[in-house]
Design an enzyme around this catalytic site. Structure first.
Site, mmCIF file in Angstrom:
data_model
loop_
_atom_site.group_PDB
_atom_site.id
_atom_site.type_symbol
_atom_site.label_atom_id
_atom_site.label_comp_id
_atom_site.label_asym_id
_atom_site.label_seq_id
_atom_site.Cartn_x
_atom_site.Cartn_y
_atom_site.Cartn_z
ATOM 1 N N ASP A 8 -32.358 48.873 34.302
ATOM 2 C CA ASP A 8 -30.852 48.474 33.536
ATOM 3 C C ASP A 8 -31.649 49.331 32.550
ATOM 4 O O ASP A 8 -32.255 48.805 31.230
ATOM 5 C CB ASP A 8 -31.540 46.905 33.947
ATOM 6 C CG ASP A 8 -31.494 46.334 35.110
ATOM 7 O OD1 ASP A 8 -31.268 46.698 35.837
ATOM 8 O OD2 ASP A 8 -31.704 45.116 34.773
ATOM 9 N N ASP A 129 -23.882 37.520 42.420
ATOM 10 C CA ASP A 129 -25.011 37.389 41.375
ATOM 11 C C ASP A 129 -24.890 35.281 41.462
ATOM 12 O O ASP A 129 -23.724 34.735 40.955
ATOM 13 C CB ASP A 129 -24.928 37.464 40.831
ATOM 14 C CG ASP A 129 -25.043 38.987 40.337
ATOM 15 O OD1 ASP A 129 -25.685 39.503 41.014
ATOM 16 O OD2 ASP A 129 -23.670 39.383 39.365
#
Length: 243
Positions: A8, A129
């Site tokens: 990330d 998500d």
């Protein structure tokens, strides 16, 4: 089962968030090439690369993405802020193996169907998500825009709409587990495996150790995303390759 070490990126640094909270950010590397070079030398074949700034709505860091995609032979799946056909095309042209689409599938599903028809389902991963919408568990509610915005769309809605594509991979993340090292969301993935047995899904969120990877495999996962456990030494690159 495929294993994806996750990277990330936030403002060029390698970070991990806790439950997707940008205020709970830990920096692990200032230069993403340090771990990427080590991973490639160790024999890693796939990487899940996320542009967190773009995911929450900022401009994509195309120069950094281009730099990374041009230097490594690993298959890199790119995620974060892809909300147009032009962005998808650019990332694929730069060398991304797959591009992850999330928010767009909620806001403009018809466009995503068009993109799949144009670029094929094996070049796109659909991000789901989710968070529990009730204390009882089901149904699972989808969040978008870097997990900052709630929607009325349910996981079932996305699965029913896009499961017609046999080559499409669904990246399903339990937001409450992400970055917690508390184990994977067994109930979530058991539900997918039972209700949508033909769907290819990636387990994401909560992976801590080899037991979690084994659990993901037993639940029929197509792949597993490994993030914080790798950076904190709970799992090693050698162990991941051995999976």
């Amino acid at each position: 089962m495929l294993i994806y070490p996750a990277m990330d990126l936030f403002a060029g640094e390698v970070v991990r968030l806790y439950k997707g909270d940008f205020q709970q950010k830990t920096v692990y590397y200032q230069n993403p090439h340090d771990p990427l070079t080590a991973w490639q030398k160790a024999g890693v074949e796939r990487v899940h690369l996320v542009d967190l700034c773009a995911a929450r709505g900022d401009k994509q860091d195309i120069p950094l993405m281009s730099d990374i995609l041009s230097q490594y032979t690993m298959k890199i799946q790119v995620a974060g802020g892809v909300r147009s056909a032009a962005q998808l095309a650019e990332l694929l042209s730069l060398g991304a193996d797959r591009v992850v689409i999330g928010s767009l599938a909620v806001t403009h599903p018809e466009l995503v169907h068009q993109l799949i028809a144009t670029y094929s389902a094996n070049k796109i991963t659909l991000a789901c998500d989710v968070m529990k919408s009730t204390d009882q568990g089901e149904p699972w509610q989808v969040k978008i825009s870097g997990w900052q915005q709630k929607t009325d769309v349910l996981l079932d809605d996305l699965l029913k709409d896009f499961a017609v594509y046999s080559e499409l991979v669904f990246l399903v993340t339990d937001i409450a587990r992400d970055g917690t090292l508390t184990g994977i969301s067994h109930g979530l993935y058991q539900y997918i495996q039972t209700q949508y047995p033909s769907v290819k899904f990636l387990v994401s969120g909560g992976v801590c150790d080899q037991k979690d990877i084994a659990s993901a495999r037993s639940l029929g996962a197509y792949g597993c995303i490994v993030g914080k456990s790798l950076y904190q030494g709970k799992l090693s690159i050698r162990e991941i390759i051995g999976c």
